[in-house]
Design an enzyme around this catalytic site. Structure first.
Site, short mmCIF file in Angstrom:
data_model
loop_
_atom_site.label_atom_id
_atom_site.label_comp_id
_atom_site.label_asym_id
_atom_site.label_seq_id
_atom_site.Cartn_x
_atom_site.Cartn_y
_atom_site.Cartn_z
N GLU A 197 -0.12 6.84 -0.22
CA GLU A 197 0.60 5.56 -0.19
C GLU A 197 0.50 4.81 -1.52
O GLU A 197 0.65 3.59 -1.57
CB GLU A 197 0.06 4.70 0.95
CG GLU A 197 0.31 5.32 2.33
CD GLU A 197 -0.27 4.50 3.45
OE1 GLU A 197 0.33 3.48 3.81
OE2 GLU A 197 -1.33 4.89 3.98
N ASP B 109 1.10 -3.00 15.89
CA ASP B 109 2.41 -2.42 16.22
C ASP B 109 2.39 -1.92 17.66
O ASP B 109 1.44 -1.25 18.09
CB ASP B 109 2.74 -1.28 15.27
CG ASP B 109 2.82 -1.73 13.82
OD1 ASP B 109 3.13 -2.91 13.59
OD2 ASP B 109 2.56 -0.90 12.93
N SER C 236 2.36 4.22 6.64
CA SER C 236 3.70 4.16 6.05
C SER C 236 4.61 5.29 6.54
O SER C 236 5.60 5.61 5.90
CB SER C 236 3.63 4.19 4.51
OG SER C 236 2.93 3.06 4.04
N ARG D 290 -2.02 -6.66 11.53
CA ARG D 290 -0.73 -6.49 12.18
C ARG D 290 -0.87 -5.39 13.23
O ARG D 290 -1.38 -4.31 12.94
CB ARG D 290 0.35 -6.10 11.17
CG ARG D 290 1.78 -6.27 11.68
CD ARG D 290 2.81 -5.61 10.78
NE ARG D 290 2.81 -4.17 10.98
CZ ARG D 290 2.78 -3.27 9.99
NH1 ARG D 290 2.72 -3.67 8.74
NH2 ARG D 290 2.81 -1.98 10.26
N TYR E 144 10.89 0.86 4.02
CA TYR E 144 10.82 0.44 2.62
C TYR E 144 12.14 0.44 1.88
O TYR E 144 12.17 0.23 0.67
CB TYR E 144 9.80 1.33 1.87
CG TYR E 144 8.42 1.20 2.47
CD1 TYR E 144 7.73 0.00 2.39
CD2 TYR E 144 7.83 2.26 3.15
CE1 TYR E 144 6.47 -0.14 2.96
CE2 TYR E 144 6.58 2.13 3.72
CZ TYR E 144 5.91 0.93 3.63
OH TYR E 144 4.67 0.80 4.20
N GLY F 147 1.31 -3.86 4.98
CA GLY F 147 2.15 -3.87 3.79
C GLY F 147 2.66 -5.27 3.48
O GLY F 147 2.90 -6.08 4.38
N ASN G 119 -3.19 -2.40 12.01
CA ASN G 119 -3.17 -2.33 10.55
C ASN G 119 -4.05 -3.42 9.96
O ASN G 119 -3.77 -4.61 10.13
CB ASN G 119 -1.74 -2.50 10.03
CG ASN G 119 -0.79 -1.45 10.56
OD1 ASN G 119 -0.68 -0.37 10.00
ND2 ASN G 119 -0.12 -1.75 11.66
N GLU H 149 -0.76 1.20 16.77
CA GLU H 149 -1.88 1.16 15.83
C GLU H 149 -2.15 -0.27 15.38
O GLU H 149 -1.32 -1.17 15.56
CB GLU H 149 -1.61 2.04 14.61
CG GLU H 149 -0.42 1.68 13.79
CD GLU H 149 -0.24 2.66 12.63
OE1 GLU H 149 -1.18 2.84 11.83
OE2 GLU H 149 0.85 3.26 12.52
#
Length: 309
Positions: free
Chosen positions: A13, A247, A140, A245, A207, A265, A261, A259
């Site tokens: 990443e 998800d 990612s 964060r 992205y 990002g 985080n 998951e």
């Protein structure tokens, strides 16, 4: 205050980390901070590069940056840093282990299997389809593939093993994909996610400008309460610090956690800044809250839940 923005790293990443770091550099308030971009390409570079900073703003993702390694080094050096500590970072980075802990705590998460390279065919036998095949330690969506049939599995597993020594095969759950961000104790607006050109939220959707539709989503009160409590329960379980964060997939009004985080990002298209924007924060204000919260909370526990003690 001299703030070093640590970016780059040694993981798959690397490029995503640079995108996060550049956004942080562009938006940090120069009236408050002396901004020092620090691009790391080797592990051994870190110690010499952070000696003269007052705070490390982590823009790293993946192995070395998100798994507790950098966090442990910074604690040894006495440099305060953003985000979660060593334990939380390492637990959340390991998808198999974090899912086991969530399952033990009664937090819904899709069924999965952990595969090792030596005998993955035997371990994957009988898996229902469709599934997502993922490197166990990574983010990612790098190395992630969807397999709809048994003949898809070999290629998907082979790709995932390019990025990690262990792989998980996770059952696909139909439903609304959402993400929940928490910053310094504040639960931000829940975002609904829909990939624009793919059937799931892959790397390009994450992205590429216009790759996905991400917007605040209105949920029935009971469902919203369930989503909020599930997100907070994850933060308590993993002892997340300052911001995170989570998800999820909403299936039949039940949030299934994909998951957690610990270093979300922060690129132009990333979900946490969009959730903060929906809360009325600028990117600079988001960074201020992360830095102030990290300085206050460093070593004093995880995310606060004002409604739960």
């Amino acid at each position: 205050m001299r703030v070093g923005i640590i970016m780059g790293g040694v993981s798959s990443e690397y490029e995503v980390s640079l995108m996060t770091g550049r956004e942080m550099v562009a938006h940090l308030d120069r009236k408050k901070y002396d901004v020092l971009p620090i691009i790391v390409t080797k592990r051994e570079e870190l110690i010499d590069r952070v000696r003269d900073i007052d705070f490390a703003l982590l823009a790293l993702h993946g192995a070395f940056g998100e798994d507790g390694t950098v966090q442990g080094a910074l604690e040894t050096l006495g440099v305060p840093y953003s985000g979660s500590g060593v334990l939380s970072s390492s637990l959340c980075m390991d998808k198999d282990l974090s899912k086991m802990l969530m399952r033990a705590e009664g937090i819904p998460t899709p069924d999965w299997r952990r595969l090792s390279l030596e005998n993955w065919q035997e371990q994957a036998a009988g898996a229902g389809f469709p599934v997502f095949v993922k490197p166990n330690n990574g983010g990612s969506s790098i190395g992630v593939r969807r397999a709809d049939h048994e003949e898809d599995l070999y290629g998907a597993v082979t790709e995932a093993f390019r990025w990690d020594r262990t792989v998980i095969v996770e059952s696909m759950i139909e439903g609304q994909e959402i993400t929940c961000s928490i910053v310094d104790g504040e639960f931000l607006p829940v975002l609904g996610i829909r990939a624009a050109r793919a059937d799931w939220f892959d790397y390009d959707a994450k992205y590429t400008d216009g790759g996905a539709e991400e917007a605040p989503i209105s949920l029935p009160h009971e469902v919203y309460s369930r989503v909020r409590e599930t997100a907070l329960a994850c933060c308590r379980l993993f002892k997340c610090g300052v911001y995170a964060r989570i998800d999820m997939i909403l299936h039949n009004d039940t949030p299934f956690v994909l998951e957690v985080n610990t270093l979300p990002g922060m690129t132009k298209t990333s979900l946490l800044p969009r959730s903060a924007e929906a809360a009325g924060w600028t990117y600079a204000e988001l960074l201020d809250r992360i830095i102030e919260g990290s300085l206050r909370e460093r070593g004093k526990g995880g995310i606060r839940d004002d409604n739960n003690g």
